[in-house]
Scaffold this active site. Structure first.
Site, PDB file in Angstrom:
ATOM      1  N   SER A 231       0.850  -1.192   0.000  1.00  0.00           N
ATOM      2  CA  SER A 231       0.000   0.000   0.000  1.00  0.00           C
ATOM      3  C   SER A 231       0.879   1.234   0.000  1.00  0.00           C
ATOM      4  O   SER A 231       2.076   1.174   0.298  1.00  0.00           O
ATOM      5  CB  SER A 231      -0.909   0.014   1.234  1.00  0.00           C
ATOM      6  OG  SER A 231      -0.149   0.211   2.417  1.00  0.00           O
ATOM      7  N   LYS A 232       0.257   2.356  -0.334  1.00  0.00           N
ATOM      8  CA  LYS A 232       0.998   3.617  -0.309  1.00  0.00           C
ATOM      9  C   LYS A 232       1.385   3.970   1.121  1.00  0.00           C
ATOM     10  O   LYS A 232       2.456   4.523   1.358  1.00  0.00           O
ATOM     11  CB  LYS A 232       0.151   4.718  -0.943  1.00  0.00           C
ATOM     12  CG  LYS A 232      -0.246   4.417  -2.393  1.00  0.00           C
ATOM     13  CD  LYS A 232      -1.115   5.508  -2.982  1.00  0.00           C
ATOM     14  CE  LYS A 232      -1.553   5.159  -4.405  1.00  0.00           C
ATOM     15  NZ  LYS A 232      -2.810   4.401  -4.422  1.00  0.00           N
ATOM     16  N   GLN A 233       0.506   3.630   2.090  1.00  0.00           N
ATOM     17  CA  GLN A 233       0.815   3.920   3.484  1.00  0.00           C
ATOM     18  C   GLN A 233       2.039   3.146   3.961  1.00  0.00           C
ATOM     19  O   GLN A 233       2.784   3.610   4.820  1.00  0.00           O
ATOM     20  CB  GLN A 233      -0.387   3.581   4.378  1.00  0.00           C
ATOM     21  CG  GLN A 233      -1.582   4.498   4.198  1.00  0.00           C
ATOM     22  CD  GLN A 233      -2.502   4.059   3.060  1.00  0.00           C
ATOM     23  OE1 GLN A 233      -2.139   3.185   2.270  1.00  0.00           O
ATOM     24  NE2 GLN A 233      -3.678   4.651   2.983  1.00  0.00           N
TER      25      GLN A 233
END
Length: 290
Positions: A231-233
């Site tokens: 994920s981007k997180q």
């Protein structure tokens, strides 16, 4: 589901950064399902949560899709331009006595337990700067997923009165995604299994607004070396524009398809569509790497 010109699928990324390998798997799966069923494949930019949106990320995502020969049908829809539609939907639910205002903070809710317990249900709050929740009197405890089979949802989660409108003045994903999918005529939703449990809430809204429910396919998630979903997180690296073939082939292998040896992305996808017509996803797959 057999081939049908009535089929309509979609890929709906959040523009919080470029696509990564996990995003590519979701995009490829939804694309192949649509093309294998002779259907339409739409792209929607899910920027209803405007604080998460990164300026210019939408154009990067669209360019990445083009680079991987994942060409969509129709115009791009932006959730940030559809607040009137969400407002109408919220007013409809309110008119049906299916909403109420809630003044509880996240800290207060967390202190009581993992799920919201309906503290404000009977308070009949009229003040502004409060969240608006769905009165979840008929929770969806299970549903059939075309990949996962019969999915049972934790009853406490399924029955939660989930938020439709946030205290900060933004509509929630749960409301927006259903309103958009219905308006766009989506018949089949193919996405990552991180959204599997929230599907029970969305089915509830589907049944109210459309009197029908789409077909769902929730594909397994790609994980990083620490076992977290890409994920981007979690700082998953962006797709590389000089490794299109390699990335497509890796995404195909993740989905248990066999990429043919070719230097042409369009040819690779054409073969993948043919394979998709004759094979189904396994219920679990191992992480692939590129």
């Amino acid at each position: 589901m057999g081939a049908s010109s009535d089929y309509c699928g979609r890929f709906a990324p959040t523009p919080s950064g470029p696509l990564h390998f996990g995003s590519l798997i979701a995009a490829l799966a939804s694309y192949l399902d649509a093309r294998a069923n002779n259907g339409r494949w739409l792209v929607r930019i899910e920027d209803v949560d405007q604080p998460r949106a990164v300026a210019g990320a939408d154009q990067i995502i669209l360019e990445q899709l083009k680079q991987h020969e994942l060409h969509w049908d129709g115009d791009i829809v932006y959730q940030s331009q559809r607040t009137d539609a969400y407002q109408r939907a919220l007013e409809q639910l309110t008119a049906q006595h299916l909403t109420y205002r809630c003044e509880c903070s996240r800290k207060q809710i967390k202190a009581r337990g993992p799920y919201y317990t309906g503290v404000c249900r009977e308070k009949q709050l009229a003040i502004e700067n409060t969240a608006i929740r769905f009165r979840n009197d008929h929770p969806v405890l299970s549903f059939v997923d075309d990949l996962q089979g019969e999915v049972a949802i934790d009853p406490a989660f399924a029955a939660e009165d989930f938020v439709l409108f946030r205290r900060d003045g933004l509509f929630t994903y749960q409301l927006a995604v259903v309103v958009d999918d219905i308006e766009q005529g989506i018949t089949d939703i193919v996405r990552g299994e991180d959204l599997l449990t929230a599907t029970s809430w969305q089915i509830n809204l589907w049944q109210i607004f459309a009197k029908r429910v789409p077909h769902f396919k929730h594909v397994p998630l790609a994980l990083d070396p620490r076992g977290r979903k890409l994920s981007k997180q979690n700082h998953a690296p962006a797709l590389r524009d000089d490794q299109v073939i390699e990335q497509l082939a890796a995404a195909m292998r993740f989905l248990h398809l066999q990429p043919k040896l070719t230097a042409n992305a369009a040819e690779l996808l054409s073969d993948a569509v043919m394979q998709w017509r004759t094979r189904d996803f396994p219920k679990t797959v191992q992480q692939d790497t590129i």
